[in-house]
Design an enzyme around this catalytic site. Structure first.
Site, mmCIF file in Angstrom:
data_model
loop_
_atom_site.group_PDB
_atom_site.id
_atom_site.type_symbol
_atom_site.label_atom_id
_atom_site.label_comp_id
_atom_site.label_asym_id
_atom_site.label_seq_id
_atom_site.Cartn_x
_atom_site.Cartn_y
_atom_site.Cartn_z
ATOM 1 C CG ASN A 157 74.602 48.332 63.850
ATOM 2 O OD1 ASN A 157 75.123 49.059 65.131
ATOM 3 N ND2 ASN A 157 73.898 48.979 63.096
ATOM 4 C CD GLU A 255 69.163 58.389 67.124
ATOM 5 O OE1 GLU A 255 68.239 57.963 66.329
ATOM 6 O OE2 GLU A 255 69.546 59.604 67.257
ATOM 7 C CB CYS A 289 69.417 51.095 62.782
ATOM 8 S SG CYS A 289 70.235 52.748 62.424
ATOM 9 C CD GLU A 470 72.188 61.448 69.458
ATOM 10 O OE1 GLU A 470 73.208 61.178 69.231
ATOM 11 O OE2 GLU A 470 72.077 61.150 70.863
HETATM 12 P P1 NAD Z 1 71.090 46.097 72.267
HETATM 13 O O1 NAD Z 1 70.035 46.866 72.791
HETATM 14 O O2 NAD Z 1 71.251 44.619 72.588
HETATM 15 O O3 NAD Z 1 72.640 46.656 72.947
HETATM 16 C C1 NAD Z 1 72.999 47.747 72.447
HETATM 17 C C2 NAD Z 1 74.128 48.464 73.609
HETATM 18 O O4 NAD Z 1 73.133 48.460 74.745
HETATM 19 C C3 NAD Z 1 75.299 47.487 73.962
HETATM 20 O O5 NAD Z 1 76.320 48.078 74.390
HETATM 21 C C4 NAD Z 1 74.557 46.598 75.255
HETATM 22 O O6 NAD Z 1 75.683 46.013 75.915
HETATM 23 C C5 NAD Z 1 73.785 47.560 75.870
HETATM 24 N N1 NAD Z 1 72.763 47.330 76.969
HETATM 25 C C6 NAD Z 1 72.060 45.782 76.806
HETATM 26 N N2 NAD Z 1 71.140 45.866 77.924
HETATM 27 C C7 NAD Z 1 71.247 47.103 78.595
HETATM 28 C C8 NAD Z 1 70.868 47.382 79.793
HETATM 29 N N3 NAD Z 1 69.810 46.675 80.334
HETATM 30 N N4 NAD Z 1 71.155 48.496 80.365
HETATM 31 C C9 NAD Z 1 72.321 49.343 79.722
HETATM 32 N N5 NAD Z 1 72.798 48.935 78.629
HETATM 33 C C10 NAD Z 1 72.312 47.917 78.065
HETATM 34 O O7 NAD Z 1 71.571 46.316 70.728
HETATM 35 P P2 NAD Z 1 72.430 45.403 69.680
HETATM 36 O O8 NAD Z 1 71.846 44.233 69.527
HETATM 37 O O9 NAD Z 1 73.779 45.758 70.183
HETATM 38 O O10 NAD Z 1 72.323 46.404 68.252
HETATM 39 C C11 NAD Z 1 71.226 45.849 67.383
HETATM 40 C C12 NAD Z 1 70.285 47.056 67.631
HETATM 41 O O11 NAD Z 1 70.703 48.420 67.499
HETATM 42 C C13 NAD Z 1 69.091 46.907 66.355
HETATM 43 O O12 NAD Z 1 67.898 46.979 66.909
HETATM 44 C C14 NAD Z 1 69.311 48.244 65.729
HETATM 45 O O13 NAD Z 1 68.231 48.667 64.841
HETATM 46 C C15 NAD Z 1 69.783 49.195 66.589
HETATM 47 N N6 NAD Z 1 70.410 50.250 66.124
HETATM 48 C C16 NAD Z 1 69.791 51.603 65.875
HETATM 49 C C17 NAD Z 1 70.369 52.561 65.271
HETATM 50 C C18 NAD Z 1 69.753 54.041 65.368
HETATM 51 O O14 NAD Z 1 70.382 54.996 65.085
HETATM 52 N N7 NAD Z 1 68.555 53.985 65.561
HETATM 53 C C19 NAD Z 1 71.848 52.443 64.941
HETATM 54 C C20 NAD Z 1 72.293 51.281 64.912
HETATM 55 C C21 NAD Z 1 71.658 50.170 65.602
#
Ligand code: NAD
Length: 489
Positions: A157, A255, A289, A470
């Site tokens: 995102n 996060e 998020c 963080e």
């Molecule tokens: P996601 O969890 O699908 O993917 C995030 C990352 O993890 C990607 O690089 C993905 O390739 C990797 N990943 C996926 N499966 C994995 C595994 N089994 N092992 C290791 N790595 C793996 O999330 P997304 O769809 O890319 O992002 C959206 C989500 O992120 C939403 O839930 C959003 O709220 C959250 N988010 C949180 C914050 C925060 O600071 N709290 C900030 C931005 C986004």
């Protein structure tokens, strides 16, 4: 693809040990605003992660022996180089992610630059602790050292923004890193790699391995030589990462998602509150998020709020992200768009009312964007607290508005979700603002504003929104290992 087509594709390479390295297989990456494949991303696995971890381990002794000041100067140089190319980075981020060029220019890339500058500065100002025990003749003090190879995994995102929020503190503290950006938004990380040598980052200090979570991500989190993982993404993925890393007792910073409430009391200044709540609901297509997705409005102003809020939402223009007058760009993928639309359908099936947006208003797109993943900002009212639209993270341009009567009631309802990332409170009563903020189960509470951040202070979520924080001090503590030393005279 035809030959002509494939030649036009942008092909990324992994960055390992200071060199760009081709991969044996690749994944297609789409331009979300056109629906066309325009880039190929390495589909890395165990082998590539192994090479990157080795490079990071080899680079560790030299990097860790540099003084904080030397590392700080390198981080500042990197910030300058990214800033120099700000427009190219912003264009790339907008094309790769679907976000508007305006958002990329004013938020994503400036913040990536700031992340490096901020940690370049903050690393110079930490002090460790010291206590005395005169009767024992002892002095105790703490000493901090980098942990080793940090595994950094970021979502799609805010691609460069969130990746650099991890890389900057990790290397400022003297760690070396293996980063894996989201396979859907890898381009700006690859562009950053091209600047590392010029900035003076020694080979192997920052390695970037591109690919999916299931292959490259899991190889990284389960690698025995990566003692620390900083992850931003969904709660579901965090569970998987926790399981995969558990046998190695890794240090984790997670996060995760949110289902963030905005609580609007009768005495709120609506002229401030309404435009800010439109922004907090729909900025970056609602794909932040911290975005608001549950708006609780006190009964006395409910109908006025709804009327003015919907009128303001309708002013937001959805369309070609490269048009600087557009407020809402494309969603990240076809699948994600489908998922977000389904939430609106489910709400309707449950008897909720869609006040504007999806299925209610026409969406006119320019000819080049007809196959893009667009959706109008959508406001839903009369939805029950237990509805999936009020409980689950939608992560798109959808927000729900509900009515409440008392302070006590709204605190309970706001807390009644599994998440606890960010909340917003609107009221001109200082006492109430403090009372409510203290009782919300939320890592961040903004009152009478939204997304005003001081990077010095802790960032992170409670409950299913994450583990760890963080920020200047918190990142320093996370990315270093502490030791207590006792000296007796
Ligand atoms: P996601 O969890 O699908 O993917 C995030 C990352 O993890 C990607 O690089 C993905 O390739 C990797 N990943 C996926 N499966 C994995 C595994 N089994 N092992 C290791 N790595 C793996 O999330 P997304 O769809 O890319 O992002 C959206 C989500 O992120 C939403 O839930 C959003 O709220 C959250 N988010 C949180 C914050 C925060 O600071 N709290 C900030 C931005 C986004």
């Amino acid at each position: 693809p035809t030959m002509a087509h494939s030649q036009a594709l942008l092909v990324l390479e992994n960055f390992i040990g200071g060199k760009f390295v081709a991969c044996s297989s690749y994944i297609d990456s789409y331009n979300p605003s056109t629906g066309v494949v325009y880039c190929r991303v390495p589909d890395s696995g165990k082998e590539e992660v192994e090479a990157a971890v080795k490079a990071a381990k080899d680079a560790f002794p030299v990097w860790t022996s540099k003084s904080p000041l030397e590392r700080s100067q390198i981080l500042n140089k990197l910030a300058d180089l990214i800033e120099h190319d700000l427009e190219a980075f912003a264009q790339a981020e907008s094309k790769d992610q679907g976000k508007t060029i305006t958002f990329a220019r004013t938020v994503d890339i400036p913040r990536a630059v700031h992340n490096f500058r901020f940690f370049a500065s903050s690393i110079l100002h930490h002090v460790t602790e010291c206590t005395e025990m005169p009767t024992m003749g002892c002095v105790h003090y703490t000493s901090r050292a980098p942990v080793g190879v940090a595994g950094l995994i970021s979502p799609w995102n805010l691609p460069l923004y969130l990746l650099t929020w991890k890389i900057a503190p990790a290397i400022a503290c003297g760690n070396t890193v293996v980063a894996k950006p989201s396979e859907m938004t890898s381009v700006t990380a690859w562009m950053m790699c091209k600047l590392l040598e010029k900035a003076g980052v020694p080979p192997g200090v920052v390695n970037v391995v591109f690919g999916t979570g299931a292959k490259a991500g899991e190889a990284l989190v389960s690698h025995p030589d990566v003692p620390l993982i900083s992850f931003t993404g969904s709660t579901l993925t965090a569970q998987r990462i926790t399981e995969r890393s558990a046998p190695h007792c890794k240090r984790l910073s997670l996060e995760l998602g949110g289902k963030n409430p905005a609580i609007i009391f009768d005495d709120a200044d609506l002229s401030q509150c309404i435009p800010t709540t439109v922004r907090s609901s729909f900025a970056n297509q609602g794909e932040i998020c911290l975005c608001t997705s549950r708006i609780f409005v006190q009964r006395g102003i409910y109908s006025e709020f709804l009327k003015r809020f919907v009128a303001e939402v309708k002013k937001w223009k959805t369309g070609n992200p490269s048009d600087p007058t557009v407020n809402v760009g494309a969603l990240i993928s076809k699948e994600h768009l489908e998922k977000v639309r389904n939430y609106v359908k489910k709400a309707q099936a449950e008897g909720a009312r869609v006040l504007c947006g999806e299925g209610v208003d026409p969406l006119a797109l320019p000819p080049g964007n007809q196959k893009g993943y667009f959706m109008l900002p959508t406001v839903i009212a009369e939805v029950k607290d237990e509805s999936c639209c009020m409980q689950e993270e939608i992560f798109g341009p959808v927000t729900c508005v509900v009515v409440f009567d008392t302070e006590e009631e709204v605190i309970k309802r706001a807390n009644d979700v599994k998440y606890g990332l960010a909340a917003t409170v609107w009221s001109s009563n200082v006492g109430r603002v403090h009372r409510v903020a203290r009782r919300l189960q939320s890592g961040l509470v903004w009152t009478n504003c939204w997304l005003v951040r001081d990077l010095n202070l802790p960032f992170g979520g409670m409950k299913a929104s994450g583990i760890g924080r963080e920020g200047a001090k918190d990142s320093y503590e996370f990315f270093t290992e502490v030791k207590t030393i006792t000296i007796k005279h």
